[in-house]
Design a protein around this motif. Structure first.
Motif, mmCIF file in Angstrom:
data_model
loop_
_atom_site.group_PDB
_atom_site.id
_atom_site.type_symbol
_atom_site.label_atom_id
_atom_site.label_comp_id
_atom_site.label_asym_id
_atom_site.label_seq_id
_atom_site.Cartn_x
_atom_site.Cartn_y
_atom_site.Cartn_z
ATOM 1 N N VAL A 50 0.837 -1.197 0.000
ATOM 2 C CA VAL A 50 0.000 0.000 0.000
ATOM 3 C C VAL A 50 0.875 1.251 0.000
ATOM 4 C CG1 VAL A 50 -1.952 -1.078 1.189
ATOM 5 C CG2 VAL A 50 -0.186 0.045 2.516
ATOM 6 N N LEU A 51 0.286 2.328 -0.497
ATOM 7 C CA LEU A 51 0.904 3.644 -0.458
ATOM 8 C C LEU A 51 -0.227 4.621 -0.186
ATOM 9 C CD1 LEU A 51 3.492 5.362 -0.964
ATOM 10 C CD2 LEU A 51 2.751 5.542 -3.347
ATOM 11 N N ALA A 52 -0.113 5.382 0.886
ATOM 12 C CA ALA A 52 -1.161 6.343 1.220
ATOM 13 C C ALA A 52 -1.389 7.285 0.039
ATOM 14 C CB ALA A 52 -0.769 7.140 2.465
ATOM 15 N N THR A 66 19.526 10.646 -18.928
ATOM 16 C CA THR A 66 18.476 9.813 -19.497
ATOM 17 C C THR A 66 18.153 8.718 -18.489
ATOM 18 O OG1 THR A 66 19.314 10.271 -21.701
ATOM 19 C CG2 THR A 66 17.872 8.359 -21.466
ATOM 20 N N VAL A 67 16.883 8.598 -18.112
ATOM 21 C CA VAL A 67 16.490 7.596 -17.126
ATOM 22 C C VAL A 67 15.327 6.766 -17.634
ATOM 23 C CG1 VAL A 67 17.278 8.997 -15.184
ATOM 24 C CG2 VAL A 67 14.896 9.093 -15.858
ATOM 25 N N ALA A 68 15.245 5.534 -17.136
ATOM 26 C CA ALA A 68 14.118 4.651 -17.385
ATOM 27 C C ALA A 68 13.891 3.850 -16.109
ATOM 28 C CB ALA A 68 14.391 3.727 -18.562
ATOM 29 N N PHE A 69 12.648 3.591 -15.793
ATOM 30 C CA PHE A 69 12.277 2.820 -14.613
ATOM 31 C C PHE A 69 11.554 1.558 -15.071
ATOM 32 C CE2 PHE A 69 13.680 6.339 -12.445
ATOM 33 C CZ PHE A 69 13.278 6.453 -11.118
ATOM 34 N N TRP A 70 11.389 0.610 -14.162
ATOM 35 C CA TRP A 70 10.586 -0.562 -14.405
ATOM 36 C C TRP A 70 9.836 -0.896 -13.130
ATOM 37 C CZ3 TRP A 70 14.256 -5.373 -15.051
ATOM 38 C CH2 TRP A 70 15.051 -5.500 -13.928
ATOM 39 N N MET A 71 8.965 -1.883 -13.195
ATOM 40 C CA MET A 71 8.075 -2.195 -12.072
ATOM 41 C C MET A 71 8.353 -3.569 -11.459
ATOM 42 S SD MET A 71 6.027 0.387 -11.520
ATOM 43 C CE MET A 71 4.533 -0.258 -10.760
ATOM 44 N N LYS A 72 9.516 -4.134 -11.739
ATOM 45 C CA LYS A 72 9.870 -5.431 -11.160
ATOM 46 C C LYS A 72 9.728 -5.357 -9.639
ATOM 47 C CE LYS A 72 13.454 -8.917 -10.976
ATOM 48 N NZ LYS A 72 14.756 -9.350 -11.463
ATOM 49 N N ASN A 73 9.067 -6.329 -9.068
ATOM 50 C CA ASN A 73 8.842 -6.434 -7.624
ATOM 51 C C ASN A 73 8.042 -5.272 -7.033
ATOM 52 O OD1 ASN A 73 10.285 -8.883 -7.468
ATOM 53 N ND2 ASN A 73 12.207 -7.748 -7.362
ATOM 54 N N THR A 74 7.367 -4.516 -7.872
ATOM 55 C CA THR A 74 6.494 -3.441 -7.392
ATOM 56 C C THR A 74 5.068 -3.964 -7.434
ATOM 57 O OG1 THR A 74 8.039 -1.818 -8.275
ATOM 58 C CG2 THR A 74 5.846 -1.020 -7.684
ATOM 59 N N LEU A 75 4.382 -3.865 -6.314
ATOM 60 C CA LEU A 75 3.088 -4.527 -6.142
ATOM 61 C C LEU A 75 1.883 -3.646 -6.450
ATOM 62 C CD1 LEU A 75 3.918 -6.286 -2.742
ATOM 63 C CD2 LEU A 75 4.319 -7.139 -5.069
ATOM 64 N N ILE A 76 2.086 -2.341 -6.528
ATOM 65 C CA ILE A 76 0.965 -1.412 -6.718
ATOM 66 C C ILE A 76 1.194 -0.576 -7.973
ATOM 67 C CG2 ILE A 76 0.283 -1.261 -4.291
ATOM 68 C CD1 ILE A 76 2.050 1.209 -4.014
ATOM 69 N N PRO A 77 0.133 -0.202 -8.688
ATOM 70 C CA PRO A 77 0.299 0.670 -9.856
ATOM 71 C C PRO A 77 0.793 2.053 -9.415
ATOM 72 C CG PRO A 77 -2.036 0.223 -9.463
ATOM 73 C CD PRO A 77 -1.270 -0.562 -8.463
ATOM 74 N N LEU A 78 1.659 2.632 -10.214
ATOM 75 C CA LEU A 78 2.253 3.930 -9.876
ATOM 76 C C LEU A 78 2.203 4.877 -11.063
ATOM 77 C CD1 LEU A 78 5.513 2.696 -8.091
ATOM 78 C CD2 LEU A 78 3.463 3.627 -6.983
#
Length: 148
Positions: A50-52, A66-78
């Motif tokens: 959870v994230l408040a 230059t940056v890029a992110f990914w959602m590996k091991n991330t449990l909630i949509p961001l």
């Protein structure tokens, strides 16, 4: 809801644990965790259930790039809000999919990334060109300056 009650000064006091987003929609404030070293940025918001609604994480880099992110091991949509050295929003990626390992590019000359709950950028009406206020932007020409 994250919106500030009442008017705030353009020269508000900056705090390390708060980010103010300001644009045509008005203002929204988030209580944040700061990820300003390699280890904190690598961990990010992974494995959180959870994230408040009024919370987030601000990733700050040593220099724009230059940056890029990914959602590996991330449990909630961001939502990922990619910001330049001045605090101006350059790109918004909404509703990143949990566990997705596809890189999410933010663009060039990115200095910071604000992650908040998925969908909030649209709900609040954040747009490219809106500005963030945080002490991380004090070393550059901050669009929303802080009170000394």
């Amino acid at each position: 809801m994250g919106f500030l009650a009442g008017a705030t000064s353009a020269f508000a006091q900056c705090k390390d644990d708060q980010v103010l987003v300001k644009g045509g929609f008005g203002e929204a404030q988030f209580m944040i965790e700061l990820a300003d070293d390699a280890g904190e940025r690598a961990q990010g918001l992974m494995n959180r259930e959870v994230l408040a609604r009024s919370a987030g994480m601000l990733f700050v880099f040593e220099r724009p790039g230059t940056v890029a992110f990914w959602m590996k091991n991330t449990l909630i949509p961001l939502d990922m809000i990619f910001v330049d050295r001045t605090g101006r929003i350059q790109h918004i990626h909404s509703n990143a999919i949990p566990h997705d390992e596809t890189p999410i590019p933010g663009g060039d000359d990115i200095f910071a990334v604000l992650e908040i709950n998925g969908g909030l950028s649209e709900i609040y009406g954040f747009q490219v060109g809106d500005a963030l206020q945080h002490s991380a932007f004090l070393g550059g020409p901050a669009l929303i300056p802080c009170k000394e």
